[in-house]
Scaffold this motif. Structure first.
Motif, PDB file in Angstrom:
ATOM      1  N   ILE A  22       0.834  -1.207   0.000  1.00  0.00           N
ATOM      2  CA  ILE A  22       0.000   0.000   0.000  1.00  0.00           C
ATOM      3  C   ILE A  22       0.867   1.256   0.000  1.00  0.00           C
ATOM      4  O   ILE A  22       0.652   2.188  -0.790  1.00  0.00           O
ATOM      5  N   CYS A  23       1.862   1.318   0.883  1.00  0.00           N
ATOM      6  CA  CYS A  23       2.694   2.520   0.997  1.00  0.00           C
ATOM      7  C   CYS A  23       3.591   2.709  -0.222  1.00  0.00           C
ATOM      8  O   CYS A  23       3.902   3.836  -0.614  1.00  0.00           O
ATOM      9  N   LYS A  24       3.997   1.594  -0.835  1.00  0.00           N
ATOM     10  CA  LYS A  24       4.902   1.672  -1.978  1.00  0.00           C
ATOM     11  C   LYS A  24       4.188   2.189  -3.222  1.00  0.00           C
ATOM     12  O   LYS A  24       4.752   2.963  -4.003  1.00  0.00           O
ATOM     13  N   LYS A  25       2.925   1.781  -3.404  1.00  0.00           N
ATOM     14  CA  LYS A  25       2.242   2.089  -4.656  1.00  0.00           C
ATOM     15  C   LYS A  25       0.971   2.915  -4.498  1.00  0.00           C
ATOM     16  O   LYS A  25       0.608   3.672  -5.400  1.00  0.00           O
ATOM     17  N   PHE A  26       0.291   2.767  -3.367  1.00  0.00           N
ATOM     18  CA  PHE A  26      -1.050   3.351  -3.254  1.00  0.00           C
ATOM     19  C   PHE A  26      -1.243   4.007  -1.887  1.00  0.00           C
ATOM     20  O   PHE A  26      -2.199   3.721  -1.183  1.00  0.00           O
ATOM     21  N   SER A  27      -0.336   4.897  -1.484  1.00  0.00           N
ATOM     22  CA  SER A  27      -0.396   5.479  -0.141  1.00  0.00           C
ATOM     23  C   SER A  27      -1.689   6.245   0.112  1.00  0.00           C
ATOM     24  O   SER A  27      -2.105   6.409   1.262  1.00  0.00           O
ATOM     25  N   LEU A  63       7.631   0.128   8.710  1.00  0.00           N
ATOM     26  CA  LEU A  63       7.416   1.294   7.859  1.00  0.00           C
ATOM     27  C   LEU A  63       7.187   2.534   8.707  1.00  0.00           C
ATOM     28  O   LEU A  63       6.667   2.453   9.821  1.00  0.00           O
ATOM     29  N   HIS A  64       7.548   3.684   8.166  1.00  0.00           N
ATOM     30  CA  HIS A  64       7.194   4.962   8.781  1.00  0.00           C
ATOM     31  C   HIS A  64       6.023   5.508   7.975  1.00  0.00           C
ATOM     32  O   HIS A  64       6.207   6.055   6.883  1.00  0.00           O
ATOM     33  N   LEU A  65       4.837   5.337   8.495  1.00  0.00           N
ATOM     34  CA  LEU A  65       3.642   5.760   7.762  1.00  0.00           C
ATOM     35  C   LEU A  65       3.549   7.273   7.732  1.00  0.00           C
ATOM     36  O   LEU A  65       3.946   7.947   8.699  1.00  0.00           O
ATOM     37  N   PRO A  66       3.017   7.816   6.658  1.00  0.00           N
ATOM     38  CA  PRO A  66       2.813   9.271   6.620  1.00  0.00           C
ATOM     39  C   PRO A  66       1.853   9.688   7.716  1.00  0.00           C
ATOM     40  O   PRO A  66       0.941   8.941   8.075  1.00  0.00           O
ATOM     41  N   LYS A  67       2.067  10.893   8.243  1.00  0.00           N
ATOM     42  CA  LYS A  67       1.218  11.377   9.329  1.00  0.00           C
ATOM     43  C   LYS A  67      -0.221  11.482   8.843  1.00  0.00           C
ATOM     44  O   LYS A  67      -0.506  12.111   7.825  1.00  0.00           O
ATOM     45  N   LEU A  68      -1.118  10.825   9.584  1.00  0.00           N
ATOM     46  CA  LEU A  68      -2.529  10.866   9.214  1.00  0.00           C
ATOM     47  C   LEU A  68      -3.173  12.093   9.838  1.00  0.00           C
ATOM     48  O   LEU A  68      -3.207  12.233  11.057  1.00  0.00           O
TER      49      LEU A  68
END
Length: 633
Positions: free
Chosen positions: A301-306, A340-345
């Motif tokens: 998801i984070c690699k292609k469809f964040s 992973l370091h997820l983007p801040k929601l």
């Protein structure tokens, strides 16, 4: 020297499937989950074997990067598995040269936790993984939607997602949305009233708005705090409770009584508790199971469809939060999992939130023509020519000669009262007679839901030329059965602790004495798939309900006559056969029992079986005294 010798004799072998690998992940995901738990527990007491098929090319140097560091792992073929393990789905644990096997993800993981604790009793936090009353993932997947989601559907859904992922925006697996919905539901724990009052007091002290009322209790999605907010001074009560337990501190205690307005607050006005971890406030085995699965899902998801992250904000926050649990990052690193370091929601708007109410669940069927009570239901069946009818008992006076058998064969050895032991002997007389008349030398007989082995041990002793397998989910019951078997010196018996769907071996006859609720239907289905004969004595009709596998009524004849609700009426009244009830009520209960079992019989007949519903003799041997006997035509 004695201690060393004992540890060697107790060495156990852990067998794990291997199909293929990607960076940081071994497939199937059940194997990755098991390796992650071993790493988390720092468990080195098992000999680990990866089981591959002939067409799988394994490079041990590549495998080493994705396996637990400092743990020796052997690669073997399926043909090299011990015979008992060849009859089970992996993962499986067995003692070398033993006849006791544990199979299936949840059973094996719970065993790893127990053995890790026994090896080091100071690791009390490991037992906490089993949850309240040590019941985490204990119920089988057929009767527990939560076990099914964690153990089966999420791992399979994510494997399929990873296999089919492309550059096109994917459809998020419905199982992920079901987990998101689960995380949005209020938490219920054994002391939740006390904690909710503490939360109400905290909200009042922080100047937060009024508590949720009935009208607001069903909000679609809770606004999720970011990790920075969670670590701030306004840390939620749930987080304090959860992490105080993880750091082996006492939970926040209140020595003073709650203020009057807090004590008098209605339960409906108390704020709900929100999820910290998968099952609620506490880190459990469910989190261990989900973490490797969700991690590999999020990698794609984070690699292609964040942009898809907004569809499961609670799951993303859970993923970030679980990294703060002591030893999780270390355990993950040893297994090749790089978090992973997820983007801040940011705050999720209503438009961005998924409509969790649309996630598939259990459907409720309304029937405007429904009339309650068993008599109208039985009358509808009679109008279609379906009446209470038992087949004649083949030999009502036959009995096992219990006096000449070794003491360990008798149910009296199962630690029960003399009256109950006598009734159990009478029940066994019925089942053993039918099995003896069907069994041939070399046949394989399976005692499903075997409990303490009352049926299986008698059959193994009386039919030495047959191989008997006991399958039971409760470990202590199976251990008692094995102890009795060892006393008798039986060599034609296996013990498998597993849910029955993890048993994949071929067999000729399946037996089940008082398999509860839909377990009877699972036994019959298992036998039909193998074209084996079955002899079942059902129990707990009141627990029968539609499941992921079964819809009731089962047979076409009953489906054309009864609705689901009407069939459930029969099931509920079928449980009213206890001896202390009035005779007329017991009679109606017995008739309802017969009709429920006739539906099962008709369904088996539609699959090419000759089936009889027989009343056991004497009827006083049990309030649940029906016997369904099926033979493939």
């Amino acid at each position: 020297m004695k201690a060393i010798k004992k540890s060697l004799t107790e060495e156990e072998y852990l067998y794990l499937d291997f199909s293929h690998q990607t960076k940081g992940c071994i497939f199937p995901l059940h194997t990755s989950v098991t390796l992650f738990l071993l790493s988390y527990c720092d468990c080195k007491i098992f000999k680990i074997c990866l089981v591959v098929t002939k067409d799988v090319n394994t490079d041990s140097s590549l495998l080493r990067d994705d396996l637990i560091q400092d743990v020796e792992i052997q690669i073997i073929s399926r043909q090299e598995l011990p015979p008992i393990v060849q009859n089970c789905c992996l993962p499986a644990v067995v003692e070398r040269s033993d006849n006791f096997c544990r199979a299936g993800l949840a059973v094996v993981l719970r065993h790893i936790i127990q053995k890790s604790y026994e090896a080091d009793p100071l690791k009390k936090e490991l037992l906490e993984l089993l949850g309240f009353k040590k019941a985490c993932l204990k119920a089988c997947a057929e009767v527990s939607q939560w076990t099914r989601l964690c153990e089966l559907t999420i791992p399979l859904a994510i494997e399929n997602f990873l296999r089919e992922s492309s550059d096109q925006p994917p459809t998020i697996p419905v199982e992920i949305l079901q987990l998101e919905k689960k995380l949005s539901e209020p938490v219920r724990v054994h002391n939740d009233d006390k904690l909710r009052r503490q939360k109400l007091r905290q909200q009042k002290a922080d100047g937060v708005g009024p508590p949720l009322t009935k009208g607001k209790a069903k909000s679609k999605v809770h606004t999720q705090e970011t990790p920075e907010e969670l670590d701030s001074s306004s840390e939620s009560l749930e987080l304090k409770v959860a992490f105080s337990k993880l750091t082996v501190q006492e939970e926040p205690a209140t020595t003073n009584r709650e203020p009057s307005h807090i004590r008098k607050a209605k339960a409906s006005d108390l704020p709900p508790l929100e999820h910290v971890f998968a099952e609620g406030l506490y880190f459990t085995l469910a989190d261990i199971v989900l973490l490797p699965c969700i991690h590999h899902f999020l990698v794609i998801i984070c690699k292609k469809f964040s942009e898809k992250l907004v569809e499961f904000p609670l799951l993303a926050s859970w993923y970030q939060r679980i990294q703060e649990v002591p030893r999780v990052k270390t355990a993950a690193s040893k297994c090749g999992i790089q978090f992973l370091h997820l983007p801040k929601l940011l705050t999720i708007s209503t438009e961005q939130c998924p409509n969790l109410s649309e996630v598939p669940g259990v459907e409720e069927h309304s029937d405007p023509l429904f009339i309650g009570g068993p008599r109208p239901t039985m009358a509808k069946l009679m109008e279609k020519g379906i009446e209470v009818m038992f087949s004649p008992h083949p030999c009502p006076t036959w009995t096992v000669d219990w006096n000449v058998l070794p003491a360990a064969v008798s149910p009296k050895e199962g630690k029960m009262s003399s009256d109950r032991a006598l009734r159990k002997q009478q029940q066994l007389n019925n089942l053993v007679y039918v099995v003896k008349n069907q069994a041939k030398p070399g046949d394989r007989i399976v005692d499903f839901c075997s409990g303490g082995g009352h049926v299986g041990i008698v059959l193994a002793h009386m039919l030495p030329s047959c191989q008997v397998t006991l399958i039971e989910n409760k470990e202590l019951s199976l251990i008692r059965a094995k102890k009795r078997s060892d006393e008798l010196g039986l060599s034609n018996i296996w013990f498998i602790q597993a849910n029955m769907e993890y048993f994949t071996g071929m067999f000729n006859i399946g037996v089940a004495l008082h398999a509860c609720g839909v377990a009877t239907d699972m036994v019959i289905e298992h036998c039909i798939k193998t074209r084996a004969s079955f002899i079942t004595c059902p129990c707990c009709y009141g627990f029968i309900q539609n499941t992921s596998k079964f819809n009731f009524p089962k047979s076409e004849q009953f489906k054309k006559t009864l609705s689901y609700k009407e069939h459930m009426i029969l099931c509920r009244f079928a449980d009213q056969t206890a001896v202390q009830l009035p005779p007329q009520r017991r009679l109606i209960g017995k008739q309802c029992m017969c009709l429920v079992d006739l539906d099962r019989a008709r369904a088996a007949e539609e699959c090419g079986y000759s089936v009889q519903v027989i009343s056991m003799e004497p009827e006083s041997c049990s309030p649940k005294n029906n016997m369904i006997v099926g033979v493939p035509i």
